[in-house]
Design an enzyme around this catalytic site. Sequence first.
Site, mmCIF file in Angstrom:
data_model
loop_
_atom_site.group_PDB
_atom_site.id
_atom_site.type_symbol
_atom_site.label_atom_id
_atom_site.label_comp_id
_atom_site.label_asym_id
_atom_site.label_seq_id
_atom_site.Cartn_x
_atom_site.Cartn_y
_atom_site.Cartn_z
ATOM 1 N N ALA A 22 0.841 -1.205 0.000
ATOM 2 C CA ALA A 22 0.000 0.000 0.000
ATOM 3 C C ALA A 22 0.872 1.249 0.000
ATOM 4 O O ALA A 22 0.476 2.299 0.480
ATOM 5 C CB ALA A 22 -0.922 -0.013 1.211
ATOM 6 N N ARG A 28 -1.032 10.130 -10.047
ATOM 7 C CA ARG A 28 -1.985 10.402 -11.134
ATOM 8 C C ARG A 28 -3.410 10.602 -10.635
ATOM 9 O O ARG A 28 -4.294 10.997 -11.409
ATOM 10 C CB ARG A 28 -1.925 9.276 -12.170
ATOM 11 C CG ARG A 28 -0.747 9.460 -13.136
ATOM 12 C CD ARG A 28 -0.383 8.179 -13.834
ATOM 13 N NE ARG A 28 -1.475 7.657 -14.620
ATOM 14 C CZ ARG A 28 -1.562 6.391 -15.041
ATOM 15 N NH1 ARG A 28 -0.608 5.521 -14.719
ATOM 16 N NH2 ARG A 28 -2.576 5.989 -15.752
ATOM 17 N N ASN A 240 -5.200 3.694 -11.090
ATOM 18 C CA ASN A 240 -4.110 4.670 -11.046
ATOM 19 C C ASN A 240 -4.595 6.112 -11.182
ATOM 20 O O ASN A 240 -3.875 7.037 -10.853
ATOM 21 C CB ASN A 240 -3.112 4.396 -12.180
ATOM 22 C CG ASN A 240 -2.487 3.021 -12.024
ATOM 23 O OD1 ASN A 240 -1.887 2.720 -10.997
ATOM 24 N ND2 ASN A 240 -2.669 2.171 -13.013
HETATM 25 C C1 UD1 Z 1 3.882 -4.838 -11.401
HETATM 26 C C2 UD1 Z 1 4.515 -6.188 -11.799
HETATM 27 C C3 UD1 Z 1 4.052 -6.574 -13.193
HETATM 28 C C4 UD1 Z 1 2.540 -6.647 -13.229
HETATM 29 C C5 UD1 Z 1 1.934 -5.328 -12.764
HETATM 30 C C6 UD1 Z 1 0.443 -5.493 -12.601
HETATM 31 C C7 UD1 Z 1 6.645 -6.262 -10.626
HETATM 32 C C8 UD1 Z 1 8.119 -6.099 -10.765
HETATM 33 N N1 UD1 Z 1 5.934 -6.036 -11.727
HETATM 34 O O1 UD1 Z 1 4.384 -3.887 -12.319
HETATM 35 O O2 UD1 Z 1 4.609 -7.819 -13.546
HETATM 36 O O3 UD1 Z 1 2.119 -6.953 -14.540
HETATM 37 O O4 UD1 Z 1 2.460 -4.951 -11.474
HETATM 38 O O5 UD1 Z 1 -0.145 -4.266 -12.331
HETATM 39 O O6 UD1 Z 1 6.170 -6.603 -9.585
HETATM 40 N N2 UD1 Z 1 5.242 -0.919 -4.742
HETATM 41 C C9 UD1 Z 1 5.756 -0.658 -3.491
HETATM 42 N N3 UD1 Z 1 7.078 -0.405 -3.344
HETATM 43 C C10 UD1 Z 1 7.920 -0.393 -4.383
HETATM 44 C C11 UD1 Z 1 7.401 -0.628 -5.670
HETATM 45 C C12 UD1 Z 1 6.052 -0.895 -5.815
HETATM 46 O O7 UD1 Z 1 5.018 -0.677 -2.512
HETATM 47 O O8 UD1 Z 1 9.100 -0.166 -4.160
HETATM 48 C C13 UD1 Z 1 3.817 -1.196 -4.895
HETATM 49 C C14 UD1 Z 1 3.098 -0.140 -5.717
HETATM 50 O O9 UD1 Z 1 2.584 0.883 -4.893
HETATM 51 C C15 UD1 Z 1 1.993 -0.925 -6.364
HETATM 52 C C16 UD1 Z 1 2.609 -2.292 -6.552
HETATM 53 O O10 UD1 Z 1 3.668 -2.384 -5.627
HETATM 54 O O11 UD1 Z 1 0.861 -1.043 -5.533
HETATM 55 C C17 UD1 Z 1 3.094 -2.536 -7.963
HETATM 56 O O12 UD1 Z 1 4.100 -1.598 -8.287
HETATM 57 P P1 UD1 Z 1 4.145 -0.878 -9.696
HETATM 58 O O13 UD1 Z 1 5.294 0.076 -9.690
HETATM 59 O O14 UD1 Z 1 2.812 -0.349 -10.061
HETATM 60 O O15 UD1 Z 1 4.542 -2.105 -10.618
HETATM 61 P P2 UD1 Z 1 4.233 -2.283 -12.139
HETATM 62 O O16 UD1 Z 1 5.349 -1.694 -12.922
HETATM 63 O O17 UD1 Z 1 2.854 -1.873 -12.453
HETATM 64 MG MG MG Z 2 1.343 -0.709 -11.512
#
Ligand code: UD1
Ligand code: MG
Length: 451
Positions: A22, A28, A240
Amino acid sequence: MSDAPSNEPASRGRSCLAIILAAGEGTRMRSALPKVLHRIAGRTMLAHVLSAVTEAGSNEVAIVVGPGRDDVAAASRAVLPAAVIVTQAERLGTAHAVLAARGSMLAGVDDVVVAFADTPLVTASTIARLRRPLAEGAAMAVLGFEAANPTGYGRLLLEGQRLVAIREERDASDEERRVTLCNAGLMALRGDVALSLLEAIGNTNAKGEYYLTDAVEIAAARGERAVVVTAPEAEVAGVNDRAQLASAEAALQSRLRAAVMAAGVTLVAPETVFLSSDTRIGRDVTVEPNVWFGPGVTVGEGAVIRAFSHIEGAEIGEGAIVGPFARLRPGAVLREGVHIGNFVEVKNAVLGAGVKANHLAYLGDAAIGAGTNVGAGTITCNYDGRAKHRTTIGEGAFIGTNSSLVAPVSIGDRAYVGSGSVITDDVPADALAIGRGRQVVKAGWVTSQKT
Ligand code: UD1
Ligand code: MG
């Protein structure tokens, strides 16, 4: 989607830790509020995900929040007081985020489920299906979906039934990019291998992040089995921005409407009725078009909710009739057979069985006994500019039209209040109270004015 009960037998008796990511700010959304605290069907996206993982059998939940996000932590505790809140100090990737909950994994657990708090439509039964392969020996299961447009998603690479890798868009070859089976983001890992898989993840990729998805290749290299469990794309939609928030709302509303209709409720124009996740409507209730149910509403069997009513925090008894154009606010309790008509507002008031208030009234901070008739235009004057006061009316009383009941005030059983009265003193049972200027008739007054 499977019709199987959410907590499927294969996972029964297995302990489960859910880790909810979370930490996303959701820029956005262009909002002062963190993304996961935006609401659909009356509750936050975070609460939707918490309830799905709990219903899918998670007995422990860890929530990963961004630094300084006391608001997300407080909202989490409000929904699930036992949840463990951990902070991801730096945003270094999804695997890094999951490892913020390392402490909860160390305790030892059968299954670990990872879910994103901005993916609010995932059902408990899907999460339970995701856990099932773990009970059958798989090291991990990934929730996949056939993407109409796969751009931006991680691609699921299969060899036969086995999942061998998840390739993020930026790291994928042209051939891999043609794969349409994508990673929804949800994952289940067997507790005895979860931590060692996660700790083996590095950050040598196009984004320089610790990718949770790399756990698949590491498991495969160790000879462990990883599998895909699929769900419809609509169920795994992420939110988003505000347009996606509205789409998620629409999808959830369709689901809630279908559920109440399946339970025996008539919605005359379903697409115009808005429900909350916790709305409970009894059998043979009819809801006319354009009705809004905010959080905390229950409606008893056989009640009729007429068009254009706005209802929140209210309990509506069996056979009651509400509206058209009624407003029920928190604390409104209508017992069996109550009639509330047009332009009547009820707040923090209990109306006994059969009470009628059919036109133009405000009933706030009140208790009204069974069978009492409240005339058109009656107002409980509950506020003196500083504090709220209560009005108590007995059973079988009759409040004449356009009466102002200045609280605190009490009116006894069977008492009558004359139309147009301003009632400031208590009225005993069986009495008639009239509090208005006497009518004066001056015969011939009009002609006497003419000169
Ligand atoms: C991620 C997946 C991807 C999938 C997609 C689905 C990974 C590497 N990739 O990509 O395979 O198809 O979700 O929507 O997992 N978050 C954190 N801390 C961080 C990074 C992210 O809490 O350091 C949380 C974000 O807030 C979000 C989720 O993890 O809720 C996913 O992160 P996001 O950066 O949206 O990953 P995607 O590039 O969308
Ligand atoms: Mg994402």
